[in-house]
Design an enzyme around this catalytic site. Structure first.
Site, PDB file in Angstrom:
ATOM      1  N   GLU A 161      -3.818   1.412  -5.818  1.00 38.92           N
ATOM      2  CA  GLU A 161      -3.172   0.238  -6.276  1.00 38.92           C
ATOM      3  C   GLU A 161      -3.009   0.348  -7.630  1.00 38.92           C
ATOM      4  OE1 GLU A 161      -1.138  -1.226  -4.622  1.00 38.92           O
ATOM      5  OE2 GLU A 161      -1.814  -1.627  -2.581  1.00 38.92           O
ATOM      6  N   CYS A 164       0.768  -1.136   0.035  1.00 38.81           N
ATOM      7  CA  CYS A 164       0.062   0.082  -0.039  1.00 38.81           C
ATOM      8  C   CYS A 164       0.989   1.216   0.028  1.00 38.81           C
ATOM      9  CB  CYS A 164      -1.053  -0.103   1.304  1.00 38.81           C
ATOM     10  SG  CYS A 164      -1.938   1.551   1.437  1.00 38.81           S
TER      11      CYS A 164
END
Length: 222
Positions: A103, A2
């Site tokens: 992402e 992340c």
């Protein structure tokens, strides 16, 4: 991993939802990157308290603060084994507040960014660890985001996702008396995919220099 997220919710709304004290205002952020200060919530012994920390954990034993750039995430599977994280896992856990994370999916030679969040559009809490580092008169409080395997929403884009804590687990996560690694790790699982959604966004998110509400707009609306 992340590596980017956002937090643009009004601070008063956040305090009402997550029940913490925080004396300062908070700027809306749509493209938070490693190395920047982020809002966290800790248990200070008498209740929940908001605290700004640098994203990228610097272990208390580190010689150089730059190690933090390699510590923006901790893997749930090994977090209790790594010297950088195992002490914090037992005693220094925090919530990292967000309303969405990003992402990237490889599509040919390009990488397309996607934004992930709740269908409800509500902010949520990621599982984090924090440390206080001191050296040569300098002191930095820093944190990391724990990641786990994907759920049915994130697996289409990436093989990892941040650990999102359900509301009924927040007190347990912040309770330092809850310190057995095996029990703690039972919380570090993929979040319910039925509550989440995802959509592609502009590649403008790729540069940490870019900010603004347009970064969260779905590609089909640009």
């Amino acid at each position: 991993m992340c590596g980017r997220f956002s937090l643009f919710e009004d601070i008063d709304s956040l305090k009402e939802q997550f029940h913490f004290d925080f004396p300062d205002d908070l700027d809306a952020r749509y493209n938070i990157a490693p190395g920047q200060d982020i809002l966290t919530v800790i248990n200070n012994g008498s209740g929940r308290s908001g605290k700004k920390m640098r994203w990228g954990l610097i272990p208390f034993w580190a010689e150089d603060e730059k190690i933090g750039y390699r510590m923006i995430n901790a893997r749930a599977e090994t977090v209790d084994e790594k010297a950088s994280f195992k002490h914090a896992l037992k005693q220094r856990r925090c919530l990292i507040l967000t309303d969405g994370f990003y992402e990237w999916k490889k599509e040919g030679k390009q990488k397309q960014p996607y934004r992930f969040g709740m269908k409800s559009k509500q902010p949520f809490a990621l599982a984090g660890l924090w440390e206080n580092w001191k050296k040569d008169g300098k002191e930095i409080t820093s944190c990391t985001i724990i990641t786990t395997g994907p759920n049915q929403v994130t697996e289409k884009i990436h093989d990892r996702m941040p650990v999102i804590l359900p509301k009924n687990k927040l007190d347990i996560w912040l309770d330092s008396s809850f310190a057995k690694p095996d029990q703690i790790k039972q919380l570090l699982v993929p979040f319910d995919a039925d509550l989440m959604d995802a959509y592609p966004v502009s590649t403008a998110i790729n540069s940490s220099k870019n900010e603004g509400k347009e970064l969260i707009a779905p590609m089909n609306s640009l």
